[in-house]
Motif scaffolding. Structure first.
Motif, PDB file in Angstrom:
ATOM      1  N   ASP A 125      70.870  34.046 -10.848  1.00  0.00           N
ATOM      2  CA  ASP A 125      70.409  33.728 -12.201  1.00  0.00           C
ATOM      3  C   ASP A 125      69.254  34.604 -12.674  1.00  0.00           C
ATOM      4  OD1 ASP A 125      72.229  31.620 -12.389  1.00  0.00           O
ATOM      5  OD2 ASP A 125      70.811  30.187 -11.527  1.00  0.00           O
ATOM      6  N   ALA A 126      68.324  34.954 -11.758  1.00  0.00           N
ATOM      7  CA  ALA A 126      67.094  35.629 -12.172  1.00  0.00           C
ATOM      8  C   ALA A 126      66.515  36.405 -11.000  1.00  0.00           C
ATOM      9  CB  ALA A 126      66.080  34.614 -12.694  1.00  0.00           C
ATOM     10  N   ARG A 146      67.829  41.133 -18.204  1.00  0.00           N
ATOM     11  CA  ARG A 146      68.005  39.929 -17.397  1.00  0.00           C
ATOM     12  C   ARG A 146      66.653  39.249 -17.181  1.00  0.00           C
ATOM     13  NH1 ARG A 146      73.106  40.107 -15.320  1.00  0.00           N
ATOM     14  NH2 ARG A 146      74.142  42.144 -15.408  1.00  0.00           N
ATOM     15  N   PRO A 147      66.650  37.965 -16.818  1.00  0.00           N
ATOM     16  CA  PRO A 147      65.375  37.302 -16.517  1.00  0.00           C
ATOM     17  C   PRO A 147      64.718  37.926 -15.284  1.00  0.00           C
ATOM     18  CG  PRO A 147      67.134  35.695 -16.869  1.00  0.00           C
ATOM     19  CD  PRO A 147      67.795  37.028 -16.751  1.00  0.00           C
ATOM     20  N   VAL A 149      60.707  38.769 -13.382  1.00  0.00           N
ATOM     21  CA  VAL A 149      59.250  38.731 -13.317  1.00  0.00           C
ATOM     22  C   VAL A 149      58.819  39.760 -12.276  1.00  0.00           C
ATOM     23  CG1 VAL A 149      57.248  37.389 -12.534  1.00  0.00           C
ATOM     24  CG2 VAL A 149      58.888  36.369 -14.115  1.00  0.00           C
ATOM     25  N   THR A 161      59.018  43.859 -21.291  1.00  0.00           N
ATOM     26  CA  THR A 161      60.074  42.863 -21.474  1.00  0.00           C
ATOM     27  C   THR A 161      60.015  41.753 -20.438  1.00  0.00           C
ATOM     28  OG1 THR A 161      61.571  44.222 -20.130  1.00  0.00           O
ATOM     29  CG2 THR A 161      61.616  44.567 -22.514  1.00  0.00           C
ATOM     30  N   CYS A 162      59.046  41.826 -19.536  1.00  0.00           N
ATOM     31  CA  CYS A 162      58.951  40.786 -18.521  1.00  0.00           C
ATOM     32  C   CYS A 162      57.492  40.579 -18.108  1.00  0.00           C
ATOM     33  CB  CYS A 162      59.793  41.129 -17.287  1.00  0.00           C
ATOM     34  SG  CYS A 162      59.512  42.779 -16.631  1.00  0.00           S
ATOM     35  N   THR A 311      56.735  31.197 -13.220  1.00  0.00           N
ATOM     36  CA  THR A 311      56.846  31.902 -14.502  1.00  0.00           C
ATOM     37  C   THR A 311      58.298  32.228 -14.817  1.00  0.00           C
ATOM     38  OG1 THR A 311      54.642  32.854 -14.175  1.00  0.00           O
ATOM     39  CG2 THR A 311      56.069  33.925 -15.791  1.00  0.00           C
ATOM     40  N   LEU A 312      59.029  32.641 -13.791  1.00  0.00           N
ATOM     41  CA  LEU A 312      60.438  33.007 -13.974  1.00  0.00           C
ATOM     42  C   LEU A 312      61.272  31.827 -14.461  1.00  0.00           C
ATOM     43  CD1 LEU A 312      62.419  35.388 -13.517  1.00  0.00           C
ATOM     44  CD2 LEU A 312      62.837  34.453 -11.234  1.00  0.00           C
ATOM     45  N   PRO A 315      61.176  28.449 -19.196  1.00  0.00           N
ATOM     46  CA  PRO A 315      61.856  29.030 -20.359  1.00  0.00           C
ATOM     47  C   PRO A 315      60.917  29.264 -21.538  1.00  0.00           C
ATOM     48  CG  PRO A 315      62.422  26.701 -20.102  1.00  0.00           C
ATOM     49  CD  PRO A 315      61.656  27.101 -18.878  1.00  0.00           C
ATOM     50  N   ARG A 318      59.275  33.010 -21.538  1.00  0.00           N
ATOM     51  CA  ARG A 318      60.073  34.228 -21.463  1.00  0.00           C
ATOM     52  C   ARG A 318      59.966  35.098 -22.711  1.00  0.00           C
ATOM     53  NH1 ARG A 318      65.560  31.663 -18.790  1.00  0.00           N
ATOM     54  NH2 ARG A 318      64.647  31.097 -16.787  1.00  0.00           N
ATOM     55  N   ASP A 319      59.638  34.479 -23.841  1.00  0.00           N
ATOM     56  CA  ASP A 319      59.588  35.250 -25.082  1.00  0.00           C
ATOM     57  C   ASP A 319      58.247  35.942 -25.296  1.00  0.00           C
ATOM     58  OD1 ASP A 319      62.158  34.400 -25.634  1.00  0.00           O
ATOM     59  OD2 ASP A 319      61.481  32.633 -26.749  1.00  0.00           O
TER      60      ASP A 319
END
Length: 339
Positions: A125-126, A146-147, A149, A161-162, A311-312, A315, A318-319
């Protein structure tokens, strides 16, 4: 031959309910689906008696969520000290009901690409992308979008972006200055190590030290330049002691440097902390092994790993990608004395 695992249908039949009712109960949806407490208890009892375990592969195909995270590092996992970050990440993953996969690349880009591809094939998933030493990195192309950190590393991108989770080295340098000043020292304070501009930790630690001393009206007396290893520090400190009056305080850029400084001071007949106070960074096992035990500012590896996964899986965050700095506590021991 391994025993055949119980199916959801068998649980439902034993509990005397429909398959969908059993599914809702085991998914924790008994309230919104208005399932009676009696039926819920029968389903839970049947699942326990049959030793039922859900088919996670089938669920992930259905929901597109595997509740898995991959941690990809250079050499973080194989280092016994920095490996505490793995423990922190594991603990946070378990607390959120996730499984953590760990892959190590040893800095090989080919191995890294293969590892990430394999994790993607397994529908991870991440990702946590980690570095042994704090440094700037390029996020691999396979991870873009992708998600992700970054753990103990950060990116130079104008619009990151992360999130990046790193130790607060500047504040640690300020803490070092504060420890020295509060002990009453104002002169004869030397930095030991090589605060080269390309070494992130050294650069930030020195910046914090200068800020802290500047606020207290204190100046560093000088720098004893050496590599970040005991033998180089031993030679550099020995040469400095032979060339002039002994320092009052040595601020070593890591514990290995402090080990070399200890050896040079002892060989010169100087006592710690009566003649010379010594302070360091990292708080590795060396700090507690040295005699006298070394006051050192701790790298919070466990907290870094925990915070990266937290953090990962948040939700809401994430923005708004940002650099998050984790505090580095001072571990007070016996190597600091008064002037």
């Amino acid at each position: 031959m391994p025993p055949q695992r119980a199916t959801l249908l068998q649980v439902a039949q034993r509990a005397g309910v429909s398959r969908s009712t059993a599914s809702f109960v085991l998914a924790g949806r008994h309230v919104d689906m208005r399932i009676s407490e009696d039926a819920r208890q029968r389903v839970l009892r049947a699942a326990q008696e049959l030793d039922y375990r859900p088919n996670l592969m089938a669920r992930s195909l259905r929901t597109k969520v595997t509740r898995t995270i991959a941690l990809v590092s250079d050499t973080l996992a194989s280092d016994p000290y920095a490996g505490r970050a793995i423990h922190g990440a594991l603990a946070a993953a378990v607390a959120h009901g996730h499984l953590l996969f760990i892959g190590e690349t040893e800095g090989d880009s080919v191995v890294e690409e293969k590892l990430i591809s394999d994790f993607l094939d397994r529908q991870v998933d991440a990702f946590v992308y980690a570095s042994m030493f704090t440094r700037y990195v390029r996020v691999p192309k396979l991870l873009q979008g992708r998600p992700v950190v970054l753990l103990n590393c950060l990116t130079r991108a104008a619009r990151p972006t992360c999130h990046s989770i790193i130790p607060d080295e500047v504040a640690a340098g300020w803490s070092a200055a504060k420890v020295v000043a509060e002990a009453g020292h104002r002169e004869g304070i030397h930095l030991v190590g090589n605060p080269a501009h390309h070494v992130f930790a050294g650069r930030e630690r020195l910046a914090g030290i200068r800020e802290g001393f500047g606020a207290a009206g204190i100046k560093l007396a000088g720098t004893i330049a050496c590599e970040w290893w005991p033998d180089s520090a031993y030679e550099a400190v020995s040469a400095a002691l032979a060339a002039g009056p002994p320092p009052k305080v040595l601020i070593c850029l890591n514990d290995r440097v402090a080990l070399g400084a200890y050896q040079a001071l002892r060989e010169a007949g100087l006592t710690i902390p009566d003649d010379v106070s010594v302070l360091s960074f990292d708080d590795s096992d060396l700090a507690a092994w040295l005699r006298p035990q070394l006051t050192s500012i701790s790298l919070p590896h466990y907290q870094l790993g925990w915070q990266a996964v937290e953090t990962l899986l948040d939700p809401a965050g994430r923005d708004r990608p940002a650099v998050r700095r984790v505090s580095m506590p001072v571990r007070y021991r016996a190597s600091i004395g008064k002037p």
